[in-house]
Design a protein around this motif. Structure first.
Motif: not given
Length: 275
Positions: A35-42, A59-62, A94-105, A272-273
């Motif tokens: 979903a995003v490029p290689a993550s920098p360090k936080f 993501d929104i369409r899917w 995971n990362i999710h909206s109110d109704t849909v699981t979007l991605y593992s994390v 937010v999306c």
């Protein structure tokens, strides 16, 4: 020493108010979908870290979400498990909206929690939930597709202490159900209990064994009643994930004596999306 993490029931109902999924025919397991490029360090400055997740138009369409500039779709992080080996710490969810699981994390730190980064690929519609390391180099994380239903269980395997991970499906074809629990008692020998959910008169629970470190699995037992691992590992009680309502965050904590010490915190709310 063999160690395995216990999943804690920490998800707030308000954040996980997912609509009942429709009954559909399973589709082939999802391939990697970053979903995003290689993550920098936080940098961990003691405050909850907000992951820089940015959803895309795809993501929104899917997900079938209706997001606008005036009414963007809220997005949340859910962490289910944590485990540490020396200075290396991992947290999965995971990362999710109110109704849909979007991605593992998958989150990782190699300096005892001072800095963090996202590890491995993000898998669309999937979540990660159990972590076990047999030794400092060999580890497994279980996961499955969560949307539209629980199906296509898989493992993420590492042989270099979490520097790299690779995904290995339990089955070669799409399959209903998810991983209830698993345990490895060596680098090669492991067992997993699968729960296929309510399935009428069919056997709901299955036990599989692996002799090659999770590369392949053989069916050993099926039952209508819950199964337990026959050679379960002693649960690792040194790490946990705890939801903290006051800061709206998930805290990763390590046991020190009879106390739990916070190592890092991650904000539940993500960007937010919107179009």
């Amino acid at each position: 020493m063999l160690r395995r993490i216990i999943i804690f029931p920490i998800v707030c109902a308000a954040l996980m108010a997912q609509d009942p999924p429709p009954q559909t025919t399973p589709q082939p397991a999802q391939t990697t979908a970053p979903a995003v490029p290689a993550s920098p360090k936080f940098q961990n400055d003691g405050k909850p870290i907000t992951l820089p997740f940015q959803c895309t138009a795809e993501d929104i369409r899917w997900a079938g979400m209706t997001c606008s500039e005036d009414e963007p779709c809220p997005i949340y992080l859910e962490l289910s498990a944590a485990e540490g080996m020396g200075d290396h710490i991992f947290a999965a969810g995971n990362i999710h909206s109110d109704t849909v699981t979007l991605y593992s994390v998958l989150l990782g730190s190699d300096d005892a929690g001072h800095t963090w980064s996202q590890g491995g690929d993000l898998y669309r519609g999937a979540g990660l939930d159990h972590i076990q390391f047999f030794d400092p180099l060999t580890g497994w994380i279980s996961g499955q597709t969560l949307f539209p239903i629980s199906q296509d269980p898989f493992f993420m395997l590492t042989s270099d202490g979490g520097a790299t991970w690779r995904m290995k499906p339990v089955f070669n074809e799409s399959h209903f159900g998810g991983i209830h629990q698993f345990s490895f008692d060596s680098k090669s020998n492991g067992s997993v209990i699968l729960d296929q959910g309510p399935a009428g008169d069919s056997d709901r629970y299955s036990r599989y064994e692996s002799l090659d470190g999770g590369e392949t699995w053989l069916l050993k037992e099926q039952s209508k009643k819950p199964l337990q691992l026959k050679r379960g590992a002693t649960p690792a009680a040194n790490w946990r994930v705890r939801a903290e309502a006051a800061t709206r965050s998930y805290r990763i904590e390590r046991r020190q004596g009879d106390r739990w010490i916070s190592v890092a915190a991650f904000s539940v709310r993500l960007p937010v999306c919107k179009p």
